[in-house]
Motif scaffolding. Structure first.
Motif, PDB file in Angstrom:
ATOM      1  N   GLN A  56       0.810  -1.210   0.000  1.00  0.00           N
ATOM      2  CA  GLN A  56       0.000   0.000   0.000  1.00  0.00           C
ATOM      3  C   GLN A  56       0.848   1.268   0.000  1.00  0.00           C
ATOM      4  O   GLN A  56       0.330   2.362   0.151  1.00  0.00           O
ATOM      5  CB  GLN A  56      -0.939   0.007   1.207  1.00  0.00           C
ATOM      6  N   GLU A  57       2.155   1.128  -0.186  1.00  0.00           N
ATOM      7  CA  GLU A  57       3.046   2.281  -0.223  1.00  0.00           C
ATOM      8  C   GLU A  57       2.950   2.962  -1.581  1.00  0.00           C
ATOM      9  O   GLU A  57       2.964   2.287  -2.616  1.00  0.00           O
ATOM     10  CB  GLU A  57       4.490   1.851   0.036  1.00  0.00           C
ATOM     11  N   PRO A  58       2.863   4.286  -1.613  1.00  0.00           N
ATOM     12  CA  PRO A  58       2.814   4.981  -2.892  1.00  0.00           C
ATOM     13  C   PRO A  58       4.105   4.772  -3.684  1.00  0.00           C
ATOM     14  O   PRO A  58       5.183   4.668  -3.110  1.00  0.00           O
ATOM     15  CB  PRO A  58       2.651   6.459  -2.523  1.00  0.00           C
ATOM     16  N   ALA A  59       3.967   4.723  -4.989  1.00  0.00           N
ATOM     17  CA  ALA A  59       5.133   4.563  -5.866  1.00  0.00           C
ATOM     18  C   ALA A  59       5.425   5.895  -6.545  1.00  0.00           C
ATOM     19  O   ALA A  59       4.521   6.569  -7.023  1.00  0.00           O
ATOM     20  CB  ALA A  59       4.858   3.493  -6.909  1.00  0.00           C
ATOM     21  N   GLY A  60       6.670   6.275  -6.587  1.00  0.00           N
ATOM     22  CA  GLY A  60       7.047   7.502  -7.274  1.00  0.00           C
ATOM     23  C   GLY A  60       6.789   8.740  -6.442  1.00  0.00           C
ATOM     24  O   GLY A  60       6.386   8.684  -5.279  1.00  0.00           O
TER      25      GLY A  60
END
Length: 76
Positions: free
Chosen positions: A20-24
């Motif tokens: 669930q970690e944001p990418a970018g």
């Protein structure tokens, strides 16, 4: 992941907090908006704008801004 997942596979994948970690980098608004201006529409025109905004999965305000930007980009 680069392959398509079935809805139940997606659910299982995103149920894990590690996935669930944001990418970018975060994306912000492109430009600040000015103060609101009142615009009035005939009832049927507003209903059509709402219908089209829903079809584009946009707010009515966002849909109207996009329509105005489109018209401003046209040559007279």
């Amino acid at each position: 992941m680069s392959s398509e997942m079935a809805p139940d596979e997606e659910y299982e994948f995103y149920a894990d907090p590690a996935n669930q970690e944001p990418a970018g980098r975060p994306r912000g608004r492109e430009a600040r908006l000015t103060s609101p201006i009142p615009v009035r529409f005939p009832t049927d025109g507003l209903a059509e704008a709402k219908r089209r905004a829903d079809a584009d999965d946009r707010s009515v305000s966002s849909w109207i801004r996009r329509a105005a930007e489109h018209e401003l980009g046209r040559s007279a």
